[in-house]
Scaffold this active site. Structure first.
Site, PDB file in Angstrom:
ATOM      1  N   LYS A 112       0.821  -1.207   0.000  1.00 18.84           N
ATOM      2  CA  LYS A 112       0.000   0.000   0.000  1.00 18.84           C
ATOM      3  C   LYS A 112       0.855   1.256   0.000  1.00 18.84           C
ATOM      4  CE  LYS A 112      -4.201  -2.002   1.790  1.00 18.84           C
ATOM      5  NZ  LYS A 112      -5.380  -1.921   2.609  1.00 18.84           N
ATOM      6  N   LYS A 195      -5.341 -10.890  -6.469  1.00 17.26           N
ATOM      7  CA  LYS A 195      -6.597 -11.012  -5.705  1.00 17.26           C
ATOM      8  C   LYS A 195      -7.565  -9.921  -6.139  1.00 17.26           C
ATOM      9  CE  LYS A 195      -5.959  -7.980  -1.754  1.00 17.26           C
ATOM     10  NZ  LYS A 195      -6.280  -7.660  -0.388  1.00 17.26           N
ATOM     11  N   LYS A 198     -10.273  -3.724  -4.212  1.00 20.55           N
ATOM     12  CA  LYS A 198     -10.820  -2.455  -4.688  1.00 20.55           C
ATOM     13  C   LYS A 198      -9.725  -1.583  -5.297  1.00 20.55           C
ATOM     14  CE  LYS A 198     -10.476   0.050  -0.355  1.00 20.55           C
ATOM     15  NZ  LYS A 198     -10.050  -0.961   0.610  1.00 20.55           N
TER      16      LYS A 198
END
Ligand code: AQP
Length: 332
Positions: A112, A195, A198
């Protein structure tokens, strides 16, 4: 009854299929057999910048979706993380027990922060897994139902529970991850090597449960499949087809072997058309129920207020014990 705890972020608006199959579906099942605590993790959401009005609306929307998915406030405790200040309070103690290097090894943080740019990533994003540790330990949870991407954070929780207990005496239950093999990781429909998520998925590869059912059906029908024609569960050779089979199997309760049998001699098109129908049948009532909860914000807020009260009773007791063990002087 053994206890479970889990949380979901109110960031994207709609839950996606990975959130539902990987986590929320298990939450619904576990409320029957466990003392279950589930929360909308708004403290986690602000580790990445959020618009305040959107965050507030998305927090209610997340709660509405959890109820629509089948959580029953009579059977579980459903609350909003920021309504229970003990989460942030215990997180501080846990931060002070966590090694800098240890936190730096969390792969979700690496991913992230790389996406955000290292200079832009907040300290909150860095210590997010430690807040998660506090979330879990506050409730003395035995099990934590999550998707595979959370396994490392549950390992950290176990390590820190053991470290605290070793240093200060038995205080916290050491929890285990509750991850179902078949749905541990739902993959992007356009790229079954990543995966469904979002932030990482392509719009066509991501099934948002609140999207128009027709759009959802279209995404299923245009899912990437593999070379060959045979419908067989084989993650290495046929990741696209295997992903569709996992989704199909879980949503309908039909075993994978039975599905393979059903599609002998039929092409990928038949599988996708049927799965599109299954998906529409699932998302249509889900969307309607979510809307019903949203249309009645007073009821929704009162469910969350009652949940917070129940959660606080447990969290406050654990926090008091932990603060005492650490050596904080009690306030008179
Ligand atoms: N693809 C997935 N397969 C199985 N489980 C999944 N989960 C998420 N994606 C999958 C599980 O959903 C729960 C809630 O996760 P979250 O609150 O971390 O939701 P999120 O961050 O919105 O999920 P994303 O899409 O994965 O977000 P980004 O893109 O930000 O990383 C968790 O139990 C999670 O394991």
């Amino acid at each position: 009854r053994p206890r479970v705890l889990s949380g979901i972020q109110p960031t994207a608006g709609s839950f996606h299929l990975g959130n539902y199959l990987g986590a929320v579906r298990q939450w619904v099942a576990l409320q029957e057999s466990h003392d279950a605590f589930y929360m909308v993790v708004d403290l986690h959401a602000i580790t990445i910048p959020q618009d305040p009005a959107e965050l507030r609306a998305n927090t209610r929307l997340a709660a509405a979706q959890l109820l629509a998915a089948g959580l029953d406030p009579e059977r579980c405790t459903l609350f909003v993380q920021s309504h229970v200040p003990e989460h942030a309070q215990l997180a501080w103690v846990m931060n002070c027990l966590t090694g800098f290097g240890e936190a730096s090894r969390m792969t979700q943080f690496k991913d992230k922060s790389a996406k955000q740019g290292a200079d832009r990533a907040s300290v909150g994003l860095f210590t997010y897994p430690v807040l998660q540790v506090a979330d879990i330990l506050l409730y003395q949870a035995n099990e934590v139902p999550v998707g595979e991407d959370q396994r490392q954070h549950i390992e950290l929780t176990r390590d820190l529970a053991e470290r605290f207990n070793g240093r200060f005496g038995d205080t916290f239950t050491v929890p285990s991850a509750y991850i179902l093999k078949e749905t541990a990781k739902i993959y992007d429909l356009q790229d079954p090597s990543i995966k469904m998520s979002k932030s990482a998925s392509t719009p066509k590869g991501l099934i948002n449960l609140l999207d128009e059912p027709k759009a959802t059906a279209k995404k299923v029908k245009s899912a990437v499949t593999d070379t060959g024609t045979e419908i067989r569960y084989d993650v290495a050779e046929k990741p696209g087809v295997s992903n569709l089979l996992s989704i199909y199997s879980t949503l309908t309760g039909t075993g994978i072997a039975e599905l393979e049998q059903k599609y002998v001699g039929k092409g990928y098109g038949a599988l996708k058309t049927d799965l599109a129908e299954v998906m529409v049948e699932f998302v249509t009532p889900f969307r309607d129920r979510t809307q019903e909860y949203l249309d009645d914000p007073e009821t929704l807020d009162s469910i969350l207020a009652k949940g917070a009260e129940k959660a606080r009773a447990v969290a406050a007791e654990t926090l008091a014990q932990a603060y005492d063990k650490v050596g904080f002087l009690p306030a008179k």
